[in-house]
Design an enzyme around this catalytic site. Structure first.
Site, PDB file in Angstrom:
ATOM      1  N   HIS A 197      23.708 -43.655 -50.511  1.00 36.79           N
ATOM      2  CA  HIS A 197      23.004 -44.830 -50.783  1.00 36.79           C
ATOM      3  C   HIS A 197      23.654 -45.587 -51.973  1.00 36.79           C
ATOM      4  O   HIS A 197      23.909 -44.808 -52.747  1.00 36.79           O
ATOM      5  CB  HIS A 197      21.596 -44.500 -50.943  1.00 36.79           C
ATOM      6  CG  HIS A 197      20.673 -45.587 -51.386  1.00 36.79           C
ATOM      7  ND1 HIS A 197      20.483 -46.845 -51.069  1.00 36.79           N
ATOM      8  CD2 HIS A 197      20.060 -45.787 -52.758  1.00 36.79           C
ATOM      9  CE1 HIS A 197      19.870 -47.704 -51.611  1.00 36.79           C
ATOM     10  NE2 HIS A 197      19.659 -47.042 -52.713  1.00 36.79           N
ATOM     11  N   HIS A 234      23.541 -49.818 -53.697  1.00 37.55           N
ATOM     12  CA  HIS A 234      23.058 -51.041 -54.062  1.00 37.55           C
ATOM     13  C   HIS A 234      24.359 -52.159 -53.765  1.00 37.55           C
ATOM     14  O   HIS A 234      24.782 -52.488 -54.732  1.00 37.55           O
ATOM     15  CB  HIS A 234      22.365 -51.259 -55.318  1.00 37.55           C
ATOM     16  CG  HIS A 234      21.231 -50.317 -55.733  1.00 37.55           C
ATOM     17  ND1 HIS A 234      20.468 -50.676 -57.002  1.00 37.55           N
ATOM     18  CD2 HIS A 234      20.567 -49.691 -54.762  1.00 37.55           C
ATOM     19  CE1 HIS A 234      19.337 -49.469 -56.595  1.00 37.55           C
ATOM     20  NE2 HIS A 234      19.282 -49.237 -55.361  1.00 37.55           N
ATOM     21  N   GLU A 282      14.946 -40.521 -54.139  1.00 40.97           N
ATOM     22  CA  GLU A 282      15.048 -40.960 -52.542  1.00 40.97           C
ATOM     23  C   GLU A 282      15.073 -39.646 -51.894  1.00 40.97           C
ATOM     24  O   GLU A 282      15.578 -39.379 -50.592  1.00 40.97           O
ATOM     25  CB  GLU A 282      16.050 -41.848 -52.252  1.00 40.97           C
ATOM     26  CG  GLU A 282      16.197 -43.117 -52.931  1.00 40.97           C
ATOM     27  CD  GLU A 282      15.390 -44.175 -52.545  1.00 40.97           C
ATOM     28  OE1 GLU A 282      14.445 -43.929 -51.729  1.00 40.97           O
ATOM     29  OE2 GLU A 282      15.288 -45.242 -53.211  1.00 40.97           O
ATOM     30  N   HIS A 306      17.630 -54.567 -51.091  1.00 47.75           N
ATOM     31  CA  HIS A 306      17.805 -53.261 -51.772  1.00 47.75           C
ATOM     32  C   HIS A 306      19.103 -52.569 -51.831  1.00 47.75           C
ATOM     33  O   HIS A 306      19.727 -52.423 -52.876  1.00 47.75           O
ATOM     34  CB  HIS A 306      16.668 -52.145 -51.555  1.00 47.75           C
ATOM     35  CG  HIS A 306      16.848 -51.045 -52.126  1.00 47.75           C
ATOM     36  ND1 HIS A 306      15.759 -50.171 -52.527  1.00 47.75           N
ATOM     37  CD2 HIS A 306      17.831 -50.498 -52.624  1.00 47.75           C
ATOM     38  CE1 HIS A 306      15.938 -48.938 -53.008  1.00 47.75           C
ATOM     39  NE2 HIS A 306      17.260 -49.108 -53.359  1.00 47.75           N
TER      40      HIS A 306
END
Ligand code: 13P
Ligand code: ZN
Length: 282
Positions: A156, A158, A133, A228
């Site tokens: 980030h 999940h 990413e 996501h």
């Protein structure tokens, strides 16, 4: 003299052992542990990056150009001369929690911002390469640098609760999801008064998701990626984690309150206003 393998290895060691970076490594390790415990980091899920440029002198940064460099498909001219700590692609948060240094790399941006020098803690074996990413992370950092933001951390995860919530059609818009989150948990009004951004499902690792994410982060501290997870920005790993944690809790309250088939009532607009008025400046 720099440039010999021995000198590079010594300098790598200095870099990873730099005293000022210890609190950051420590916070990244605890953040990774919490992400794993929350169930937000299955296998290699999740990633982070930290802009460390302000911790280094120009002389120290110049030495980084002696490290091997990789051309990059993106171009980030405003990041030339910036140094980032980035989680490795394919690395597990539960491993980062135990030993962050072996699962991250430093990236020093050079030339036209389309090349980075990479510094790993591995003296042998496969090097740690940056998260898949990276385009999104660097696109965000470029905007943060441009706007002279104090935020230096991008995280980030999940976030299971948010992935579940965005599977429900009723919440697949920025307006609908914010209405729900504000109604479920008073802390949203206090710590995320602008709510969260929302991106309809977009393929991860693409320029498209990077572009949509910075649009959302222009006015929010977190952006939900439909089906996501979520991405947050802040001035420390601890605070970037807190943002995800508060949003996840609001979603969790919704699911808990819905268990028996009833729709949760939610805080009313006048109650939300009362919270904001009672804690101004939060
Ligand atoms: P990386 O292991 O490449 O960081 O990918 C994890 C992830 O969450 C992708 O969205
Ligand atoms: Zn992901």
């Amino acid at each position: 003299m720099i440039g010999t393998i021995d000198n590079l290895l010594n300098f790598t060691n200095d870099l990873f052992q730099k005293r000022e970076l210890k609190p950051i490594f420590s916070q990244l390790a605890t953040t990774a542990q919490y992400m794993w415990e929350r169930g937000w980091a299955e296998r290699n899920a999740g990633n982070f990056s930290v802009n460390l440029t302000s911790f280094f002198t120009t002389k120290e940064l110049e030495r980084l150009t002696t490290y091997p460099f990789y051309p990059f498909s993106g171009r980030f001219p405003e990041l030339v001369g910036n140094l980032f700590l980035v989680s490795g692609t394919g690395t597990r948060m539960r491993d980062i929690a135990v030993n962050p240094m072996d699962h991250v790399c430093f990236l020093y941006m050079a030339e036209q911002g389309d090349v980075f020098h990479i510094i790993n803690n591995h003296h042998e074996g496969a090097p740690t390469l940056p998260t898949s990413e990276l385009t999104t992370h660097l696109t965000i950092h470029q905007r943060l640098v441009r706007t002279l933001s104090a935020d230096k951390v991008v995280l980030h995860a999940h976030v299971t609760e948010l992935i579940a919530l965005t599977q429900l059609k009723a919440f697949q818009s920025e307006e609908a999801i914010n209405k729900l989150l504000f109604g479920m948990h008073p802390e949203i009004s206090l710590f995320l008064p602008g709510g969260v951004g929302y991106i309809p499902y977009t393929l991860a690792g693409t320029d498209q998701i990077a572009i949509e994410t910075i649009k959302g982060l222009a006015s929010h501290k977190a952006v939900i990626w439909e089906k996501h997870g979520c991405i947050s920005i802040s001035d420390s790993p601890d605070d970037a984690f807190d943002i995800l944690d508060i949003v996840a809790k609001a979603a969790r309250i919704f699911f808990l309150a819905s268990v028996y088939g009833h729709s949760p009532e939610g805080l009313q607009p006048d109650q939300i206003k009362e919270i904001r008025d009672h804690f101004p400046g939060k």
